[in-house]
Write a protein that holds these residues in place. Sequence first.
Motif, PDB file in Angstrom:
ATOM      1  N   UNK A  53       0.870  -1.172   0.000  1.00 56.41           N
ATOM      2  CA  UNK A  53       0.000   0.000   0.000  1.00 56.41           C
ATOM      3  C   UNK A  53       0.910   1.226   0.000  1.00 56.41           C
ATOM      4  N   UNK A  54       1.045   1.841  -1.164  1.00 55.46           N
ATOM      5  CA  UNK A  54       2.004   2.938  -1.312  1.00 55.46           C
ATOM      6  C   UNK A  54       1.295   4.290  -1.304  1.00 55.46           C
ATOM      7  N   UNK A  55       1.780   5.167  -0.445  1.00 58.49           N
ATOM      8  CA  UNK A  55       1.185   6.492  -0.285  1.00 58.49           C
ATOM      9  C   UNK A  55       1.843   7.525  -1.193  1.00 58.49           C
ATOM     10  N   UNK A  56       1.868   7.240  -2.482  1.00 55.89           N
ATOM     11  CA  UNK A  56       2.389   8.204  -3.433  1.00 55.89           C
ATOM     12  C   UNK A  56       3.851   8.548  -3.213  1.00 55.89           C
ATOM     13  N   UNK A  58      -1.434  -1.312  -4.185  1.00 57.75           N
ATOM     14  CA  UNK A  58      -2.505  -0.326  -4.026  1.00 57.75           C
ATOM     15  C   UNK A  58      -1.845   1.043  -3.972  1.00 57.75           C
ATOM     16  N   UNK A  59      -2.153   1.865  -4.938  1.00 55.94           N
ATOM     17  CA  UNK A  59      -1.608   3.225  -4.971  1.00 55.94           C
ATOM     18  C   UNK A  59      -2.592   4.183  -4.294  1.00 55.94           C
ATOM     19  N   UNK A  60      -2.051   5.038  -3.439  1.00 56.31           N
ATOM     20  CA  UNK A  60      -2.877   6.075  -2.816  1.00 56.31           C
ATOM     21  C   UNK A  60      -2.304   7.444  -3.186  1.00 56.31           C
ATOM     22  N   UNK A  61      -3.128   8.469  -3.027  1.00 61.14           N
ATOM     23  CA  UNK A  61      -2.793   9.776  -3.596  1.00 61.14           C
ATOM     24  C   UNK A  61      -1.738  10.551  -2.830  1.00 61.14           C
TER      25      UNK A  61
END
Length: 263
Positions: free
Chosen positions: A39-42, A70-73
Amino acid sequence: MTPASHVLVIVPTYNERESLPGALARLAAAVPDADVLVVDDGSPDGTGDLTEQLSEADATERGRKAIHLMRRSGKLGLGTAYIAGFGWALERGYDAVVEMDADGSHRAEDLPALLARSGDAELVIGSRWVPGGRVVNWPWRREFLSRGANTYCRIAMGIPVKDATAGFRVYRTDLLRKIALDEVDSHGYGFQVDMTWRALKAGARVIEVPITFVEREQGVSKMSSGIILEALVNVAVWGTRERSRQVAGAFGRLLGRRSPAAR
């Protein structure tokens, strides 16, 4: 229960390009049947793009896709990353989910021992502060802070766990379905305490398995004074609520015994 067999390891990342390849390689060696969700936070350093490359190479080698992204903004916080990962796992029918750092501080070699106990409890915590647990390369100030924080949690909230702040743990998904995940609003390391407390309130059996925690050798720690302050304040609030509930319950029982109508 039997030990979980369909397992997802959730690995939150923010600027972990240096450490992630080694962490994923060790996971593949230690638990080859498990899937991984990064889960990567941009991450500005390209951790997300690197994850995609590693996923493709791993899928070619294994013959199946085991590493997911999972890409997050943006940098939305550790707690929200895990909540998003929990939802992803529940939608896909996993038996258990693992929380694990990307920086190597949580040793993949310890994970089989945690998973083996997932047949005995709904929450298995990889603990630094039970007999057999230890930390490596920590300055005394950090060990003092961690031990003190856990003592504070036990006193303030009555949590019967030695390492409630631990971030290396296994949840049975049956337990996660009992917890109102949309109500969990802790963002930093207080998230671990919050989830431990919610698990206990849900009637879960919680056990601790000793691990060796290794201080990260690459990248920069995400620990900050703001994260620590959030955890301290939240624990104080949660503890006050819990103690108030206990006192109200005790008075209610006392009045009930004294009431003629109750007799």
